[in-house]
Design an enzyme around this catalytic site. Structure first.
Site, PDB file in Angstrom:
ATOM      1  N   ASP A   8       0.853  -1.188   0.000  1.00  0.00           N
ATOM      2  CA  ASP A   8       0.000   0.000   0.000  1.00  0.00           C
ATOM      3  C   ASP A   8       0.896   1.248   0.000  1.00  0.00           C
ATOM      4  OD1 ASP A   8      -2.300   1.612   0.313  1.00  0.00           O
ATOM      5  OD2 ASP A   8      -2.033   1.613   2.490  1.00  0.00           O
ATOM      6  N   ASP A  10      -0.400   5.041   0.848  1.00  0.00           N
ATOM      7  CA  ASP A  10      -0.765   5.979   1.916  1.00  0.00           C
ATOM      8  C   ASP A  10      -1.006   5.240   3.223  1.00  0.00           C
ATOM      9  OD1 ASP A  10      -0.690   7.559  -0.285  1.00  0.00           O
ATOM     10  OD2 ASP A  10      -2.811   8.117  -0.282  1.00  0.00           O
ATOM     11  N   ASP A 130      -2.094  -0.649   5.998  1.00  0.00           N
ATOM     12  CA  ASP A 130      -2.536  -0.186   7.320  1.00  0.00           C
ATOM     13  C   ASP A 130      -4.029  -0.347   7.555  1.00  0.00           C
ATOM     14  OD1 ASP A 130      -2.989   1.873   5.345  1.00  0.00           O
ATOM     15  OD2 ASP A 130      -3.398   3.266   6.998  1.00  0.00           O
TER      16      ASP A 130
END
Length: 373
Positions: A8, A10, A130
């Protein structure tokens, strides 16, 4: 077969901007702590392909114009490239969540080339991100996930915990995990006197599920998990109708064996560890995972029992633990309160284990001049 890290952007490589969650200006750009050193290490030392997978809500629409996205994104990519970190593929989904696009994470539309492809080992690959959707993407791909959160709490709603191999906000831990592997072990010990199951994760978060039939013993064992940062499951059915002896002794034997198995080849560990105060008591547990069993015990208890646990079994527990884990233990406790004294010993043991099992993948050697322990 090739393995992949689906990464990922961001919240993983860069800090996700609060409020609008759009990285659309240089002022918002902040790289995730320790990401460069560790991702560069993984790129250099391991054979994973790097694939960036990111949702950029409404990219190219009035809500997120492309001319605000690409300058910052290109700087991000160039900065990683300058640190020796290149991506084999970059997959950007532009849809909004309500579009339910097949290309949007956690769906796999952007990654079709890797699915059912004999060139790739998805079972040995990881999604790093996240959000729960990153773990759900791992589930959909047939691989595992590394979650950049302190724990797996956000995964419970969709029962995704089993697909997450590691939860941490520390890129040091991620690099350690990818390079040196997980340190988990299970032991089943069954005799005519006890039936014991133990699961241990040395790199856990202190999650404990302990039931031995002895309340005070459960409380002490929980100290090892909580204060050692270990995930620890202990289930014991013992002949308590006889007495507590076999339950306590056999648990120690099985736990020591589990620690020994989880440590593996011991490369990169600190090896040694700890003392701590607890109110009126000072407890010292010096430990060495050097492969040899030895116990020095300097602690006196005047009460016959603390809770439902005989104090005479304290020494026996630590002797059995030392023998089966093949470690040196030097234990000393001073103080007046008997409960505090033994609880302090268990907590000091936990901190000692936590210190001794810490790994340094940048100095990944066996901590012995002999070359083995």
């Amino acid at each position: 077969m090739k393995k992949i890290l689906f990464i990922d952007r961001d919240g993983t490589l860069v800090i996700e901007p609060p409020v609008d969650y759009q990285l659309d200006s240089f002022e918002k750009l902040e790289f995730y702590p320790k990401v460069f050193r560790n991702l560069s290490f993984v790129r250099e030392k391991l054979d994973y392909e790097f694939v960036m997978v990111t949702n950029q809500d409404g990219l190219g629409t009035d809500s997120f114009p492309e001319d605000t996205f690409w300058p910052v994104h290109n700087l991000v990519m160039k900065t990683f490239e300058n640190e020796g970190i290149t991506f084999d593929n970059v997959c950007i989904d532009r849809s909004f969540p309500e579009d339910n696009a097949p290309t949007r994470k956690p769906r796999t539309g952007m990654l079709a080339q890797y699915i059912n492809n004999p060139e790739y080992d998805l079972a040995g690959s990881y999604v790093i991100g996240d959000r729960a959707t990153d773990v759900e993407l791992a589930k959909n791909l047939g691989c595992k996930a590394i979650l950049l959160q302190d724990d797996k709490e956000i995964l419970k709603e969709k029962s995704l915990e089993e697909y997450c191999s590691l939860a941490t906000k520390d890129w040091d831990k991620i690099a350690e995990f990818l390079f040196a592997g997980e340190r988990k072990a299970e032991v089943r010990r069954t005799t005519k006197e006890t039936d014991i199951y133990i699961f241990l994760n040395l790199d856990g978060n202190g999650a404990c599920d302990i039931s031995t039939g002895l309340g005070f013993f459960d409380h002490m064992l929980e100290q090892i998990g909580k204060h050692g940062g270990l995930d620890l499951t202990i289930k014991v059915k013992g002949d308590l109708e006889v007495d507590e002896h076999h339950t306590i002794e056999d648990t120690a034997i099985a736990l020591g064996e589990c620690i020994y198995k989880a440590l593996g080849n011991k490369r990169g560990i600190e090896r040694y560890g700890y003392c701590l105060p607890m109110d009126d008591c000072l407890c010292q547990v010096a430990l060495d995972f050097g492969g040899r069993a030895w116990l020095v015990w300097d602690a006196e208890f005047k009460r016959e029992k603390i809770g439902d646990m005989p104090t005479e079994m304290f020494l026996h527990f630590f002797k059995s633990l030392s023998d089966s884990a093949r470690m040196n233990l030097n234990i000393k406790a001073e103080g007046q309160n008997e409960h505090h004294k033994i609880e302090g010993i268990f907590k000091a043991l936990a901190r000692s284990i936590k210190m001794a099992v810490r790994r340094d993948v940048y100095h990944f050697e066996v901590p012995s001049s002999k070359g083995c322990i």
